[in-house]
Design a protein around this motif. Sequence first.
Motif, short mmCIF file in Angstrom:
data_model
loop_
_atom_site.label_atom_id
_atom_site.label_comp_id
_atom_site.label_asym_id
_atom_site.label_seq_id
_atom_site.Cartn_x
_atom_site.Cartn_y
_atom_site.Cartn_z
N THR A 114 3.76 -4.02 0.01
CA THR A 114 3.23 -3.21 0.32
C THR A 114 3.01 -1.54 -0.50
N SER A 117 6.08 2.17 -4.70
CA SER A 117 6.93 2.58 -4.83
C SER A 117 6.65 4.35 -4.59
N THR A 120 5.12 4.49 -1.51
CA THR A 120 5.86 4.94 -0.47
C THR A 120 6.36 6.18 -0.21
N LEU A 123 4.93 8.00 1.21
CA LEU A 123 5.19 8.21 3.11
C LEU A 123 7.07 8.59 3.65
N ILE A 124 7.47 8.17 2.99
CA ILE A 124 8.18 8.79 3.25
C ILE A 124 8.99 9.79 3.13
N ALA A 151 5.93 6.67 9.59
CA ALA A 151 7.00 5.67 9.51
C ALA A 151 6.20 4.38 10.12
N LEU A 154 4.55 2.65 7.82
CA LEU A 154 5.48 1.90 6.84
C LEU A 154 5.06 0.37 7.38
N GLU A 157 2.99 -1.36 7.13
CA GLU A 157 2.95 -2.58 5.95
C GLU A 157 4.05 -4.01 5.99
N LEU A 158 4.78 -3.60 5.81
CA LEU A 158 6.24 -4.62 6.11
C LEU A 158 5.96 -5.36 6.61
N LEU A 170 13.96 0.47 2.94
CA LEU A 170 13.16 1.70 3.76
C LEU A 170 13.20 2.19 5.11
N TYR A 174 13.79 6.62 4.65
CA TYR A 174 13.26 7.35 6.41
C TYR A 174 13.80 7.70 6.26
#
Length: 625
Positions: A114, A117, A120, A123-124, A151, A154, A157-158, A170, A174
């Motif tokens: 994904t 970090s 990530t 994005l959060i 969201a 993410l 990707e997850l 995540l 989030y």
Amino acid sequence: MRERRVDLDGRELASPGRRRAVLVRSRRDQGLSHRPAAAGLQGRSWDRHRRHPHGRERTRDAVRPVLPRRVDVFPRRHQRRRQRAPAPRPVGPPPGARRGLPLGRRRARRVAVTGPSRRTGVLIALGAVLLALSYPPFHIPVLSFVAVTPAVVLLRELERAADLRRALRLGFWYGLVSQGLVLYWLVVALWHFTPLSALGYLATIAVYGLWTAGLFWLVVQSRIRFAAVPLWVLFPVVWTAVDWGIGHQGDIRFPWLGLGTSLADAPILVQWADLAGARGVTLWLAWCNVMIVEALLPREKGEGRSTIRWQPAAVVLLSIALAGGYGAWRERTLPLRPAGVVGLVQPNVGFREKWNHTYQDSIVADLFALSRRLHDSSRLDLLLWPEAAVPNYFVSRPDWDARLAQRGRETHTPLLTGGLDATSVDDYYNAAFFYDSTGDRTAYPVYHKHYLVPIVERVPFVPPRWFHLHWFGGFGKGRGLPLYPTAVGRFGVLICYESIFADLARGYRRGGADFLVNITNDAWYGRTAGPYQHLTHLVMRAIETRMGIARAANSGISATVDPLGHVHAATRLEVRTAEASTLVTSDVLPWYVRLGDWVGTLAVIATVGFAGALALQRWKSRRPQ
């Protein structure tokens, strides 16, 4: 090649020759080594959709390791399945395959795909900022359509990583970070009640984090198991169901600012809330966010190539045009009528000053002075004092009760005021008292607040008479929805944050209310985003019920809202004032009032259906063959 099913949701493939190979694949372990799959490892045994031609389960990764020597993993008594011809395979195994297959109970380590970090975290953080900026005091309606796009990114990707544990982590972060930024004012607000305000704030956003973690897990798991269900269907439905769940979790319910409420500063786009309510708008906005991501970040096609898709963007623009067209038509055709002139008293009393016995007489005297100023300048049909305007129980100060009754007889103007009501030593309520035009209040029931602020007004899930703590509230819960008659119509009461609960407003409208009154004390918000966010809920309640709403706030914002969601005569924060405003209402009974929260109910049913299908599939996979 011989294939047979095994207990751990996988298969064994073994060639009958001397160089026997055993392959085991578990549905929980999507990969068996860190090395990429050898090209053409299984030949035609995997079609272009990555589905085994003789099996039912779809795989999401290539088969990686093949051992070039005999490995006895399963008892021979299980080798009684059907025979198949071996699929073509390369001459030798890929390098390092011997150490790529985990044996025994030890599971292979997943390779996070994904992204780093740092990405990530960005994005959060971006999701938190976009969500906070989509709500008041900011007025940027366009952000509502992209507020949760991080969201969605993410989740995509997850889904590719098929990592459910990471989805839980995540999702929690989030929800925690995004709601932590939106609800930052809780620290300021709760500080007036308890020095444990930080703990209350953390507990609140942690609950949101748990809900979002469940959302991420369910969406990713459902996309893995039911790939035919597109993300633009799954995500809006589950998001709306989570919004419903947050408003139905007993004593800790706190449905503050659903995604649909973020668009209240563009009333023309949410007029159709009279059909589907705020949750209908939430569902629509969540769908728009997914479609925008699908348009700007389409899934790869071919050999790493991707193109921007104009179809999702066009559909989003079309839906916006339809919402705006309905809103413009409703604003032209909705029949409105003036209900009367309402006086809004805003005394701006400090929180600690209000409950200081030294100042209580002067506080009541100031309320009378502001009321007289209104009567001298306007002919009022109704006078409103804010929540807890009377700073003590009437049983302790009967002289205040007598003065209020006398005021009603002299001015012939009905009055609604907030105060405290005690029915016994242990039972006391945050209440509203109604005095009619003759000064009588005994003929009318006292309204007791239904939805109490967790911790501050009531300890969750615990009867207040069990114990008495200094920093926690023990108010009782109200019952019933009384309507108070005036010369300009009947009205229902919402105290403080009851304005965020759509079911109360619907209940009043079904019961025959002509308009609503909201009394509140927002002094404990301070100069934060809290007072502006609090007021914006009334925009949605007015549109949903097609009723006018009058609001009297101790420190602001006092205002009236018409049935189209437009705010009038709004006062400034922390200003002592009194305003007279003509309240406009409507006699139309919208479909949302008749049908109730049908969008939220259907979303919950669909989400429970997805969860049930996952549970059933897991139960079947664990059954012995």
